[in-house]
Design a protein around this motif. Structure first.
Motif, mmCIF file in Angstrom:
data_model
loop_
_atom_site.group_PDB
_atom_site.id
_atom_site.type_symbol
_atom_site.label_atom_id
_atom_site.label_comp_id
_atom_site.label_asym_id
_atom_site.label_seq_id
_atom_site.Cartn_x
_atom_site.Cartn_y
_atom_site.Cartn_z
ATOM 1 N N ALA A 1 -55.302 39.458 52.519
ATOM 2 C CA ALA A 1 -53.921 39.028 52.729
ATOM 3 C C ALA A 1 -53.811 37.576 53.156
ATOM 4 C CB ALA A 1 -53.246 39.926 53.769
ATOM 5 N N GLU A 2 -54.791 37.088 53.908
ATOM 6 C CA GLU A 2 -54.668 35.736 54.449
ATOM 7 C C GLU A 2 -55.585 34.713 53.783
ATOM 8 O OE1 GLU A 2 -54.058 35.091 58.587
ATOM 9 O OE2 GLU A 2 -53.701 37.203 58.975
ATOM 10 N N ILE A 3 -56.829 35.082 53.501
ATOM 11 C CA ILE A 3 -57.753 34.088 52.937
ATOM 12 C C ILE A 3 -57.612 34.001 51.420
ATOM 13 C CG2 ILE A 3 -60.171 33.454 52.611
ATOM 14 C CD1 ILE A 3 -60.764 34.539 55.372
ATOM 15 N N TRP A 4 -57.805 35.125 50.725
ATOM 16 C CA TRP A 4 -57.736 35.088 49.264
ATOM 17 C C TRP A 4 -56.348 34.711 48.762
ATOM 18 C CZ3 TRP A 4 -61.072 35.569 45.140
ATOM 19 C CH2 TRP A 4 -62.406 35.899 45.449
ATOM 20 N N GLY B 1 -54.488 26.893 48.728
ATOM 21 C CA GLY B 1 -55.224 25.627 48.731
ATOM 22 C C GLY B 1 -56.426 25.547 47.828
ATOM 23 N N LEU B 2 -56.819 26.656 47.202
ATOM 24 C CA LEU B 2 -57.992 26.670 46.321
ATOM 25 C C LEU B 2 -57.726 27.663 45.204
ATOM 26 C CD1 LEU B 2 -60.827 25.366 46.165
ATOM 27 C CD2 LEU B 2 -61.709 27.366 47.374
ATOM 28 N N ASP B 3 -58.038 27.266 43.979
ATOM 29 C CA ASP B 3 -57.752 28.144 42.847
ATOM 30 C C ASP B 3 -58.623 29.399 42.892
ATOM 31 O OD1 ASP B 3 -60.215 27.638 40.787
ATOM 32 O OD2 ASP B 3 -59.694 25.779 41.822
ATOM 33 N N ARG B 4 -58.145 30.441 42.256
ATOM 34 C CA ARG B 4 -58.805 31.747 42.295
ATOM 35 C C ARG B 4 -60.204 31.701 41.681
ATOM 36 N NH1 ARG B 4 -56.291 36.670 42.860
ATOM 37 N NH2 ARG B 4 -55.112 35.570 44.463
ATOM 38 N N ARG B 5 -60.375 30.923 40.638
ATOM 39 C CA ARG B 5 -61.695 30.788 40.002
ATOM 40 C C ARG B 5 -62.716 30.260 41.011
ATOM 41 N NH1 ARG B 5 -64.256 29.554 34.977
ATOM 42 N NH2 ARG B 5 -65.650 27.757 35.069
ATOM 43 N N GLN C 1 -62.104 21.976 52.778
ATOM 44 C CA GLN C 1 -61.713 22.717 53.979
ATOM 45 C C GLN C 1 -61.523 24.196 53.650
ATOM 46 O OE1 GLN C 1 -62.173 21.178 56.578
ATOM 47 N NE2 GLN C 1 -61.097 19.238 56.791
ATOM 48 N N GLU C 2 -60.948 24.487 52.490
ATOM 49 C CA GLU C 2 -60.785 25.878 52.065
ATOM 50 C C GLU C 2 -62.145 26.516 51.778
ATOM 51 O OE1 GLU C 2 -58.094 27.878 51.848
ATOM 52 O OE2 GLU C 2 -56.836 26.286 52.686
ATOM 53 N N PHE C 3 -63.071 25.718 51.239
ATOM 54 C CA PHE C 3 -64.416 26.232 50.991
ATOM 55 C C PHE C 3 -65.040 26.764 52.277
ATOM 56 C CE2 PHE C 3 -68.921 25.311 51.604
ATOM 57 C CZ PHE C 3 -69.478 26.185 50.679
ATOM 58 N N VAL C 4 -64.912 26.015 53.367
ATOM 59 C CA VAL C 4 -65.518 26.435 54.635
ATOM 60 C C VAL C 4 -64.989 27.800 55.045
ATOM 61 C CG1 VAL C 4 -65.828 25.873 57.061
ATOM 62 C CG2 VAL C 4 -65.840 24.044 55.363
ATOM 63 N N LEU C 5 -63.683 28.004 54.909
ATOM 64 C CA LEU C 5 -63.086 29.289 55.279
ATOM 65 C C LEU C 5 -63.579 30.407 54.374
ATOM 66 C CD1 LEU C 5 -61.034 30.958 56.911
ATOM 67 C CD2 LEU C 5 -59.274 30.210 55.283
ATOM 68 N N GLN C 6 -63.583 30.179 53.057
ATOM 69 C CA GLN C 6 -64.028 31.215 52.122
ATOM 70 C C GLN C 6 -65.512 31.506 52.297
ATOM 71 O OE1 GLN C 6 -61.652 32.492 49.657
ATOM 72 N NE2 GLN C 6 -63.161 34.133 49.534
ATOM 73 N N TYR C 7 -66.310 30.470 52.531
ATOM 74 C CA TYR C 7 -67.740 30.639 52.772
ATOM 75 C C TYR C 7 -67.995 31.453 54.034
ATOM 76 C CZ TYR C 7 -72.421 29.305 54.420
ATOM 77 O OH TYR C 7 -73.699 29.322 54.916
ATOM 78 N N GLY C 8 -67.189 31.221 55.060
ATOM 79 C CA GLY C 8 -67.373 31.916 56.324
ATOM 80 C C GLY C 8 -67.203 33.422 56.238
ATOM 81 N N VAL C 9 -66.490 33.902 55.226
ATOM 82 C CA VAL C 9 -66.306 35.352 55.079
ATOM 83 C C VAL C 9 -67.651 36.057 54.973
ATOM 84 C CG1 VAL C 9 -65.436 37.163 53.541
ATOM 85 C CG2 VAL C 9 -64.031 35.152 54.033
ATOM 86 N N HIS C 10 -68.571 35.515 54.188
ATOM 87 C CA HIS C 10 -69.866 36.160 53.988
ATOM 88 C C HIS C 10 -70.964 35.576 54.870
ATOM 89 C CE1 HIS C 10 -68.478 38.693 50.721
ATOM 90 N NE2 HIS C 10 -67.806 37.648 50.274
#
Length: 260
Positions: free
Chosen positions: A42-45, A49-53, A223-232
């Motif tokens: 709901a919040e990250i995906w 700020g970053l495309d779905r691909r 900046q969005e990469f850091v958040l998405q990377y942090g998930v895993h």
């Protein structure tokens, strides 16, 4: 819809999860499962700020690189194919690229998962160019690798004085980065996950700098990469990467090298 309403937040999580995984999300039975619905999806995906691909490439690489639950990686592969964010040929290239930056074991995990999901979906095999089909001149191969290194990293590389350095020039940049089945921006995200997971300072700093200096990735996207990377990877690893991103944003803006 507003995320201030818990019901709306959960509804967005269900909707986004279906788009990302290609399957209906089951009602959560634990706080962990609820966090996947209400925070991860709901919040990250759902962030703009970053495309779905790009998010798929980061998540796929992250799930494989951290040896997460097989079901998570399978869901990402299925969702990437079902949504059209990535083709089967691109996923095959992603596995090869991850093998270089995350190790052949992790690349093999992604490749095997792609094989499994493609079979379940009844997809025909994807055509892929051979690594090197024709004979080549070793001197030409080395020179091509040096040129590709300078393009990708935005600075010239040193002489291949060891077998490892020779492999970087000849295979990693002379062959893999040049392959047309996956664009350079896509390869950046996979590379970033691999080097960040390595915890190796020089690759982390140089590749984060090069991603922005090359124009492949904008500062806000990093900046969005850091958040998405942090998930895993987890928040502790991501916090280290966040600090490097801040530093390299300043250096790129000032026209400074990553180590200057």
């Amino acid at each position: 819809m507003t995320l201030l309403d818990p019901a709306d937040r959960a509804a967005r999580g269900v909707e986004t999860a279906m788009a990302v995984t290609g399957r209906t999300l089951q009602p959560p039975a634990t706080p962990f499962e609820e966090s996947w619905r209400d925070f991860i999806f709901a919040e990250i995906w759902a962030r703009p700020g970053l495309d779905r691909r790009a998010r798929f490439l980061i998540a796929l690489s992250g799930a494989a690189a951290t040896h997460g639950p097989p079901a998570q990686l399978e869901a990402y592969v299925r969702g990437a194919l079902a949504s059209g964010a990535l083709t089967l040929a691109e996923l095959r290239e992603a596995a090869l690229h991850l093998a270089v930056y995350g190790g052949w074991g992790r690349g093999g995990l992604l490749d095997a998962t792609v094989t499994q999901v493609a079979a379940e979906l009844g997809l025909p095999p994807a055509e892929a160019a051979p690594i090197r089909a024709a004979p080549w001149d070793p001197a030409v191969r080395s020179e091509e690798g040096a040129q590709e290194f300078a393009t990708v990293m935005t600075f010239p590389g040193g002489p291949p004085a060891t077998p490892y350095l020779e492999a970087i020039r000849n295979f990693v940049f002379g062959e893999m980065w040049c392959r047309p089945a996956l664009d350079q921006r896509a390869r950046r995200w996979i590379t970033l996950v691999g080097v960040c997971e390595s915890a190796a300072e020089t690759p982390i700093r140089s590749h984060i700098h090069a991603a922005m200096a090359s124009g492949n990735c904008a500062p806000d996207e990093m900046q969005e990469f850091v958040l998405q990377y942090g998930v895993h990877a987890g928040w502790p690893k991501a916090s280290v990467i966040q600090g490097v991103v801040f530093e390299m944003i300043r250096k790129v803006a000032a026209g400074l090298p990553w180590n200057g």
